[in-house]
Enzyme design. Sequence first.
Site, mmCIF file in Angstrom:
data_model
loop_
_atom_site.group_PDB
_atom_site.id
_atom_site.type_symbol
_atom_site.label_atom_id
_atom_site.label_comp_id
_atom_site.label_asym_id
_atom_site.label_seq_id
_atom_site.Cartn_x
_atom_site.Cartn_y
_atom_site.Cartn_z
ATOM 1 N N SER A 146 0.874 -1.181 0.000
ATOM 2 C CA SER A 146 0.000 0.000 0.000
ATOM 3 C C SER A 146 0.905 1.222 0.000
ATOM 4 O O SER A 146 2.095 1.114 0.330
ATOM 5 C CB SER A 146 -0.847 -0.018 1.278
ATOM 6 O OG SER A 146 -1.438 1.257 1.506
ATOM 7 N N TYR A 159 -1.818 -1.259 10.436
ATOM 8 C CA TYR A 159 -1.804 -1.384 8.967
ATOM 9 C C TYR A 159 -0.479 -0.848 8.407
ATOM 10 O O TYR A 159 0.166 -1.495 7.577
ATOM 11 C CB TYR A 159 -2.997 -0.611 8.418
ATOM 12 C CG TYR A 159 -3.289 -0.791 6.953
ATOM 13 C CD1 TYR A 159 -4.060 -1.862 6.500
ATOM 14 C CD2 TYR A 159 -2.827 0.120 6.006
ATOM 15 C CE1 TYR A 159 -4.356 -2.017 5.151
ATOM 16 C CE2 TYR A 159 -3.122 -0.023 4.659
ATOM 17 C CZ TYR A 159 -3.890 -1.096 4.239
ATOM 18 O OH TYR A 159 -4.175 -1.238 2.901
HETATM 19 P P1 NAD Z 1 -11.487 -6.121 0.272
HETATM 20 O O1 NAD Z 1 -12.021 -6.029 1.656
HETATM 21 O O2 NAD Z 1 -12.347 -5.765 -0.889
HETATM 22 O O3 NAD Z 1 -10.941 -7.588 -0.002
HETATM 23 C C1 NAD Z 1 -10.158 -8.269 0.946
HETATM 24 C C2 NAD Z 1 -10.115 -9.720 0.588
HETATM 25 O O4 NAD Z 1 -9.367 -10.403 1.607
HETATM 26 C C3 NAD Z 1 -11.500 -10.385 0.553
HETATM 27 O O5 NAD Z 1 -11.520 -11.374 -0.448
HETATM 28 C C4 NAD Z 1 -11.597 -11.028 1.947
HETATM 29 O O6 NAD Z 1 -12.487 -12.137 1.992
HETATM 30 C C5 NAD Z 1 -10.151 -11.461 2.129
HETATM 31 N N1 NAD Z 1 -9.805 -11.713 3.519
HETATM 32 C C6 NAD Z 1 -9.940 -10.895 4.590
HETATM 33 N N2 NAD Z 1 -9.513 -11.524 5.699
HETATM 34 C C7 NAD Z 1 -9.083 -12.750 5.312
HETATM 35 C C8 NAD Z 1 -8.532 -13.866 5.996
HETATM 36 N N3 NAD Z 1 -8.332 -13.864 7.320
HETATM 37 N N4 NAD Z 1 -8.221 -14.970 5.282
HETATM 38 C C9 NAD Z 1 -8.438 -15.017 3.941
HETATM 39 N N5 NAD Z 1 -8.959 -13.991 3.242
HETATM 40 C C10 NAD Z 1 -9.267 -12.871 3.923
HETATM 41 O O7 NAD Z 1 -10.136 -5.255 0.296
HETATM 42 P P2 NAD Z 1 -9.258 -4.634 -0.873
HETATM 43 O O8 NAD Z 1 -9.389 -3.154 -0.786
HETATM 44 O O9 NAD Z 1 -9.477 -5.307 -2.161
HETATM 45 O O10 NAD Z 1 -7.796 -4.981 -0.317
HETATM 46 C C11 NAD Z 1 -6.950 -5.955 -0.878
HETATM 47 C C12 NAD Z 1 -5.517 -5.645 -0.478
HETATM 48 O O11 NAD Z 1 -5.121 -4.407 -1.025
HETATM 49 C C13 NAD Z 1 -5.321 -5.540 1.034
HETATM 50 O O12 NAD Z 1 -4.085 -6.125 1.386
HETATM 51 C C14 NAD Z 1 -5.290 -4.045 1.247
HETATM 52 O O13 NAD Z 1 -4.562 -3.702 2.395
HETATM 53 C C15 NAD Z 1 -4.607 -3.576 -0.005
HETATM 54 N N6 NAD Z 1 -4.844 -2.168 -0.333
HETATM 55 C C16 NAD Z 1 -6.118 -1.686 -0.519
HETATM 56 C C17 NAD Z 1 -6.277 -0.351 -0.835
HETATM 57 C C18 NAD Z 1 -7.625 0.268 -1.084
HETATM 58 O O14 NAD Z 1 -7.701 1.503 -1.213
HETATM 59 N N7 NAD Z 1 -8.690 -0.493 -1.197
HETATM 60 C C19 NAD Z 1 -5.176 0.494 -0.943
HETATM 61 C C20 NAD Z 1 -3.901 -0.043 -0.731
HETATM 62 C C21 NAD Z 1 -3.757 -1.376 -0.433
#
Ligand code: NAD
Length: 264
Positions: A146, A159
């Site tokens: 991130s 985080y």
């Molecule tokens: P999201 O909540 O849409 O998806 C998260 C996914 O992880 C889902 O499929 C959920 O079921 C799964 N998950 C959560 N806990 C779990 C566990 N204990 N075991 C297995 N699966 C699990 O989130 P997202 O925004 O798509 O985030 C995905 C990644 O990208 C994360 O690592 C997040 O930190 C990172 N990220 C997101 C953003 C953003 O703005 N959305 C920005 C930077 C980084």
Amino acid sequence: MPTQPLKDKTALITGSTSGIGLGIARSLAAAGANIVFNGFGEIGEINILTASVAQEFGIKTAYNGADMSMPEQIAKMMAEATQRFGGVDILVNNAGIQHVANIEDFPVEKWDAIIAINLSSAFHTTRLALPGMKAKNWGRIINLASVHGLVASAQKSAYVAAKHGLVGFTKSTALETATTGITCNAICPGWVLTPLVQKQVDARAEKDGISNELAKKALLAEKQPSGEFVTPEQLGALAVFFCSDAANQIRGVAWNMDGGWVAQ
Ligand code: NAD
């Protein structure tokens, strides 16, 4: 370039039932890779999702619901993927959760869960994927960090710590594989409008008594100069690039795609 450059490769993407992980899974599937999905959700919906991706792109899919905070479940998932597809060629460590609170109010169990899911799970999948990748002398490990792996924000201590840790782990993995055909890199997105961020939009709208649309604009205005969200499709395209031969010498980078967030 072949239309399906990743044909006969297998990609395992943690947390791919939603958001960025799903976007990356679809992009890798479009490039021809078989996909092992992971993540939480309603099993009927997940079965429909995996079948529809298989049909749309003419690839094979599987699903494993391992909880990424549980090392023994991760080990079973990796073993199952190897049994089914002969190994994991592309590993995308994407599963992640968020919790927003001041340090003195941060629930200890949330801290532990964020470190386990956002950081330690990548160690477990990587240590289990590397022997197979080394045997083939080819592999791609992509860690979804991130912008919070590069800079901090208040109220996101766990985080930020996990994501900085993941960027460090990416560099160590890249160095240990430097003379092989395995590369390891991190992707550092800014705001992407997924369920993880929608929760923060909702909290902002409620706190400030404003509409959802205004809350989105306010969130972007604070950090992301482009004023636009990054999309899962754009992140998927970057992941496909990291898997290409052109990216053979990209090793240990933390590549931000953030509408200018970290340029400030
Ligand atoms: P999201 O909540 O849409 O998806 C998260 C996914 O992880 C889902 O499929 C959920 O079921 C799964 N998950 C959560 N806990 C779990 C566990 N204990 N075991 C297995 N699966 C699990 O989130 P997202 O925004 O798509 O985030 C995905 C990644 O990208 C994360 O690592 C997040 O930190 C990172 N990220 C997101 C953003 C953003 O703005 N959305 C920005 C930077 C980084």
